[in-house]
Scaffold this motif. Structure first.
Motif, PDB file in Angstrom:
ATOM      1  N   ALA A 153       0.837  -1.211   0.000  1.00  0.00           N
ATOM      2  CA  ALA A 153       0.000   0.000   0.000  1.00  0.00           C
ATOM      3  C   ALA A 153       0.868   1.255   0.000  1.00  0.00           C
ATOM      4  CB  ALA A 153      -0.940  -0.007   1.202  1.00  0.00           C
ATOM      5  N   LYS A 154       1.921   1.248   0.816  1.00  0.00           N
ATOM      6  CA  LYS A 154       2.787   2.424   0.887  1.00  0.00           C
ATOM      7  C   LYS A 154       3.662   2.568  -0.362  1.00  0.00           C
ATOM      8  CE  LYS A 154       1.370   4.214   4.744  1.00  0.00           C
ATOM      9  NZ  LYS A 154       0.573   5.461   4.679  1.00  0.00           N
ATOM     10  N   ALA A 155       4.031   1.438  -0.980  1.00  0.00           N
ATOM     11  CA  ALA A 155       4.765   1.504  -2.252  1.00  0.00           C
ATOM     12  C   ALA A 155       3.872   2.116  -3.325  1.00  0.00           C
ATOM     13  CB  ALA A 155       5.217   0.100  -2.671  1.00  0.00           C
ATOM     14  N   ALA A 156       2.581   1.807  -3.277  1.00  0.00           N
ATOM     15  CA  ALA A 156       1.633   2.398  -4.230  1.00  0.00           C
ATOM     16  C   ALA A 156       1.589   3.915  -4.057  1.00  0.00           C
ATOM     17  CB  ALA A 156       0.238   1.800  -4.031  1.00  0.00           C
ATOM     18  N   VAL A 157       1.599   4.380  -2.811  1.00  0.00           N
ATOM     19  CA  VAL A 157       1.569   5.827  -2.547  1.00  0.00           C
ATOM     20  C   VAL A 157       2.833   6.498  -3.106  1.00  0.00           C
ATOM     21  CG1 VAL A 157       1.588   7.603  -0.727  1.00  0.00           C
ATOM     22  CG2 VAL A 157       0.060   5.621  -0.537  1.00  0.00           C
ATOM     23  N   ILE A 158       3.974   5.827  -2.952  1.00  0.00           N
ATOM     24  CA  ILE A 158       5.228   6.384  -3.484  1.00  0.00           C
ATOM     25  C   ILE A 158       5.170   6.457  -5.010  1.00  0.00           C
ATOM     26  CG2 ILE A 158       7.716   5.990  -3.752  1.00  0.00           C
ATOM     27  CD1 ILE A 158       7.609   4.685  -0.898  1.00  0.00           C
ATOM     28  N   ALA A 159       4.737   5.361  -5.644  1.00  0.00           N
ATOM     29  CA  ALA A 159       4.697   5.315  -7.109  1.00  0.00           C
ATOM     30  C   ALA A 159       3.712   6.331  -7.685  1.00  0.00           C
ATOM     31  CB  ALA A 159       4.344   3.902  -7.578  1.00  0.00           C
ATOM     32  N   LEU A 160       2.536   6.442  -7.068  1.00  0.00           N
ATOM     33  CA  LEU A 160       1.548   7.392  -7.612  1.00  0.00           C
ATOM     34  C   LEU A 160       2.026   8.832  -7.417  1.00  0.00           C
ATOM     35  CD1 LEU A 160      -0.591   8.946  -5.400  1.00  0.00           C
ATOM     36  CD2 LEU A 160      -1.267   6.575  -5.057  1.00  0.00           C
ATOM     37  N   SER A 161       2.751   9.080  -6.328  1.00  0.00           N
ATOM     38  CA  SER A 161       3.272  10.434  -6.074  1.00  0.00           C
ATOM     39  C   SER A 161       4.305  10.832  -7.121  1.00  0.00           C
ATOM     40  CB  SER A 161       3.913  10.514  -4.686  1.00  0.00           C
ATOM     41  OG  SER A 161       2.975  10.209  -3.674  1.00  0.00           O
ATOM     42  N   GLU A 162       5.165   9.876  -7.487  1.00  0.00           N
ATOM     43  CA  GLU A 162       6.224  10.160  -8.465  1.00  0.00           C
ATOM     44  C   GLU A 162       5.639  10.575  -9.810  1.00  0.00           C
ATOM     45  OE1 GLU A 162       9.598   7.106  -6.615  1.00  0.00           O
ATOM     46  OE2 GLU A 162       8.330   6.443  -8.275  1.00  0.00           O
ATOM     47  N   VAL A 163       4.589   9.877 -10.241  1.00  0.00           N
ATOM     48  CA  VAL A 163       3.992  10.203 -11.542  1.00  0.00           C
ATOM     49  C   VAL A 163       3.087  11.427 -11.429  1.00  0.00           C
ATOM     50  CG1 VAL A 163       2.631   9.335 -13.472  1.00  0.00           C
ATOM     51  CG2 VAL A 163       4.174   7.793 -12.246  1.00  0.00           C
TER      52      VAL A 163
END
Length: 277
Positions: A153-163
């Motif tokens: 879940a937290k990796a998803a937050v990081i990835a969506l933030s980057e894009v």
């Protein structure tokens, strides 16, 4: 702190969220803050300041989020900084956590964040300014045994933030994803941490890791007041970072992950490049 801004903060009734709200109000900023229970939030913040707007919001419900954003605009006229802080830990191996337990974790940690971004973005885009700060976790970069779903879940937050940062750059909107290590908040207590309801005996190491984490409650290295101050400082930077680690433990874990990843990429390079035409 510079200019007066309007802040929209989720998960504000305890922990890092509460530290953020209190520091911002002390600095004379305007703050809209959300919690699952409005009464708990009002009690925790304990102010009758005109600059504070407490909001009871179900982040997984898009309409509830939209109403909160609209109420903030109606009261303060704009939103300058969005802090997606709401989240909770979920512990257990993938096999041990039910579909429902897993989806609930994603509802708050990921979909709640997406709902807030989706509803705040039209306002930020229109005013050609703003800063979205998403709180992930070092677990999203370097996960630990027994926390697969939380790390995902937290990796998803990081990835969506980057894009997201790339997508909104042309509108003058900034994005930072914050990845804290362990901070001395209520995170390791029952209200912020859910463990698998149906643990499986054979996952002995998962139980050991969870026991070690729970023992750490109240002894975490990170100071939430310092973390809040560091996050508030981001909003007045002309060029804030896209990624911000908080805590020495987060730094050590991130560096260990980078070293391991770099080594693995090199070790398997021959196979990697053998697949091109």
């Amino acid at each position: 702190m510079g200019l007066k801004k309007v802040w929209f903060i989720t998960g504000a009734s305890k922990g890092l969220g509460l530290s953020l709200v209190n520091q911002l109000l002390q600095a004379g900023q305007s703050v809209a803050a959300t919690s699952r229970t409005g009464s708990e939030l009002s009690r925790a913040v304990n102010t009758n300041s005109e600059k504070f707007l407490p909001l009871e919001v179900n982040l997984a419900d898009e309409i509830s989020v939209e109403q909160a954003v609209n109420a903030t605009i109606a009261k303060f006229g704009r939103i300058d900084v969005v802090i997606n802080n709401a989240g909770y830990g979920v512990g257990g191996s993938i096999e041990e956590l039910s579909d429902e337990e897993t989806r609930q974790a994603f509802d708050v940690n990921v979909f709640g964040t997406l709902n807030v971004i989706r509803k705040a973005s039209p306002h930020l885009r229109k005013q050609r300014s703003g800063h979205i700060i998403n709180i992930a976790s070092i677990a999203g970069i370097a996960g630990a045994t027994g926390w697969a779903v939380y790390s995902a879940a937290k990796a998803a937050v990081i990835a969506l933030s980057e894009v997201l940062a790339e997508d909104v750059k042309e509108f003058g909107v900034k994005v930072t994803v914050v990845t804290p290590g362990a901070f001395r908040t209520s995170f390791l207590t029952q209200e912020s941490l859910v463990l698998a309801q149906h643990p499986i005996d054979e996952y002995a190491e998962v139980r050991n890791v969870h026991a070690r984490y729970l023992k750490m409650d109240g002894a975490q290295a990170g100071d939430p007041e310092k973390a809040a101050a560091a996050m508030i400082s981001l909003a007045s930077m002309p060029n804030p970072p896209l990624h911000l680690l908080l805590g020495n433990d987060a730094l050590l874990r991130a560096n260990a992950k980078l070293d391991a990843l770099t080594k693995e990429i090199q070790d398997w390079k021959a196979i990697t490049i053998s697949t091109d035409y």
